[in-house]
Design a protein around this motif. Sequence first.
Motif, short mmCIF file in Angstrom:
data_model
loop_
_atom_site.label_atom_id
_atom_site.label_comp_id
_atom_site.label_asym_id
_atom_site.label_seq_id
_atom_site.Cartn_x
_atom_site.Cartn_y
_atom_site.Cartn_z
N VAL A 142 -89.65 -19.28 -15.28
CA VAL A 142 -89.99 -18.05 -16.01
C VAL A 142 -89.48 -16.83 -15.25
CG1 VAL A 142 -91.91 -16.58 -16.76
CG2 VAL A 142 -91.97 -19.04 -17.21
N LEU A 143 -89.71 -16.79 -13.95
CA LEU A 143 -89.24 -15.65 -13.16
C LEU A 143 -87.72 -15.58 -13.15
CD1 LEU A 143 -91.73 -15.83 -10.16
CD2 LEU A 143 -91.68 -14.11 -11.98
N SER A 144 -87.06 -16.72 -13.19
CA SER A 144 -85.60 -16.74 -13.23
C SER A 144 -85.07 -16.16 -14.54
CB SER A 144 -85.07 -18.17 -13.04
OG SER A 144 -85.38 -18.63 -11.75
N VAL A 145 -85.74 -16.47 -15.64
CA VAL A 145 -85.34 -15.90 -16.94
C VAL A 145 -85.50 -14.39 -16.90
CG1 VAL A 145 -85.94 -15.74 -19.38
CG2 VAL A 145 -85.80 -17.98 -18.29
N LEU A 146 -86.65 -13.92 -16.43
CA LEU A 146 -86.88 -12.48 -16.36
C LEU A 146 -85.86 -11.79 -15.47
CD1 LEU A 146 -90.79 -12.45 -16.12
CD2 LEU A 146 -89.36 -11.87 -18.12
N ASP A 147 -85.56 -12.38 -14.32
CA ASP A 147 -84.58 -11.81 -13.40
C ASP A 147 -83.19 -11.79 -14.04
OD1 ASP A 147 -83.92 -10.90 -10.56
OD2 ASP A 147 -82.57 -12.63 -10.82
N SER A 148 -82.85 -12.85 -14.77
CA SER A 148 -81.54 -12.94 -15.41
C SER A 148 -81.37 -11.86 -16.47
CB SER A 148 -81.36 -14.31 -16.06
OG SER A 148 -81.34 -15.31 -15.09
N VAL A 149 -82.37 -11.71 -17.33
CA VAL A 149 -82.29 -10.71 -18.39
C VAL A 149 -82.22 -9.31 -17.79
CG1 VAL A 149 -83.53 -9.72 -20.36
CG2 VAL A 149 -83.38 -12.20 -20.09
N SER A 150 -83.02 -9.07 -16.77
CA SER A 150 -82.98 -7.77 -16.09
C SER A 150 -81.61 -7.52 -15.48
CB SER A 150 -84.07 -7.73 -15.01
OG SER A 150 -83.97 -6.55 -14.26
N GLY A 151 -81.05 -8.54 -14.83
CA GLY A 151 -79.74 -8.40 -14.21
C GLY A 151 -78.64 -8.16 -15.22
N ILE A 152 -78.69 -8.87 -16.34
CA ILE A 152 -77.69 -8.68 -17.39
C ILE A 152 -77.76 -7.25 -17.92
CG2 ILE A 152 -77.04 -9.33 -19.75
CD1 ILE A 152 -78.03 -12.22 -18.96
N SER A 153 -78.96 -6.78 -18.18
CA SER A 153 -79.14 -5.43 -18.69
C SER A 153 -78.65 -4.38 -17.69
CB SER A 153 -80.62 -5.20 -19.03
OG SER A 153 -80.84 -3.87 -19.43
N HIS A 154 -79.09 -4.52 -16.45
CA HIS A 154 -78.70 -3.56 -15.42
C HIS A 154 -77.20 -3.62 -15.15
CE1 HIS A 154 -79.39 -0.94 -11.97
NE2 HIS A 154 -78.47 -1.67 -11.36
N GLY A 155 -76.67 -4.83 -15.06
CA GLY A 155 -75.25 -4.98 -14.78
C GLY A 155 -74.38 -4.40 -15.88
N ALA A 156 -74.78 -4.63 -17.13
CA ALA A 156 -74.02 -4.09 -18.25
C ALA A 156 -74.08 -2.57 -18.28
CB ALA A 156 -74.54 -4.68 -19.57
N ALA A 157 -75.24 -2.02 -17.98
CA ALA A 157 -75.41 -0.57 -18.02
C ALA A 157 -74.71 0.14 -16.86
CB ALA A 157 -76.90 -0.22 -18.01
N HIS A 158 -74.51 -0.58 -15.75
CA HIS A 158 -73.96 0.06 -14.55
C HIS A 158 -72.61 -0.51 -14.13
CE1 HIS A 158 -78.24 1.13 -14.39
NE2 HIS A 158 -77.78 2.26 -13.88
N GLY A 159 -71.95 -1.21 -15.03
CA GLY A 159 -70.61 -1.72 -14.74
C GLY A 159 -70.55 -2.71 -13.61
N ASP A 160 -71.51 -3.62 -13.55
CA ASP A 160 -71.54 -4.64 -12.49
C ASP A 160 -71.36 -6.02 -13.13
OD1 ASP A 160 -72.07 -6.39 -10.40
OD2 ASP A 160 -73.77 -5.22 -9.64
N PRO A 161 -70.10 -6.43 -13.33
CA PRO A 161 -69.87 -7.70 -14.02
C PRO A 161 -70.36 -8.92 -13.24
CG PRO A 161 -67.80 -6.81 -13.16
CD PRO A 161 -68.86 -5.76 -12.97
N GLU A 162 -70.43 -8.84 -11.92
CA GLU A 162 -70.94 -9.97 -11.14
C GLU A 162 -72.41 -10.20 -11.40
OE1 GLU A 162 -69.93 -9.39 -7.03
OE2 GLU A 162 -67.79 -9.41 -7.45
N LEU A 163 -73.16 -9.13 -11.56
CA LEU A 163 -74.59 -9.25 -11.85
C LEU A 163 -74.79 -9.82 -13.26
CD1 LEU A 163 -77.43 -8.77 -10.78
CD2 LEU A 163 -77.28 -6.42 -11.60
N VAL A 164 -73.98 -9.37 -14.20
CA VAL A 164 -74.03 -9.90 -15.56
C VAL A 164 -73.71 -11.40 -15.54
CG1 VAL A 164 -73.00 -9.83 -17.86
CG2 VAL A 164 -73.51 -7.69 -16.65
N GLU A 165 -72.65 -11.77 -14.82
CA GLU A 165 -72.24 -13.17 -14.75
C GLU A 165 -73.32 -14.05 -14.13
OE1 GLU A 165 -70.60 -16.78 -14.94
OE2 GLU A 165 -69.96 -15.01 -16.03
#
Length: 89
Positions: free
Chosen positions: A39-62
Amino acid sequence: MRDFVRLSDTWHGRPDLLQAVMDGYGRPFTPEEEAQLAVLSVLDSVSGISHGAAHGDPELVERGLRTLARLRAANAPDRHRTHVRGAAH
């Protein structure tokens, strides 16, 4: 369990690394801890995808997408079994 969320991506596919983490932790995760980690991994993943997309961090999105794909695959039903009237065959 939050401390293990980002580490879990590292040991995926590496049972030797998972064993090293468990040795350091002193015991294997309980089923409840494994569920909490998922569950925590899902939450961290969604947060990372959102933050990475908003801040131009493709590694975080990946990393987020890779983690979601790994969790989805780990929880996918066995495609080789058929279900008839609620019974697995």
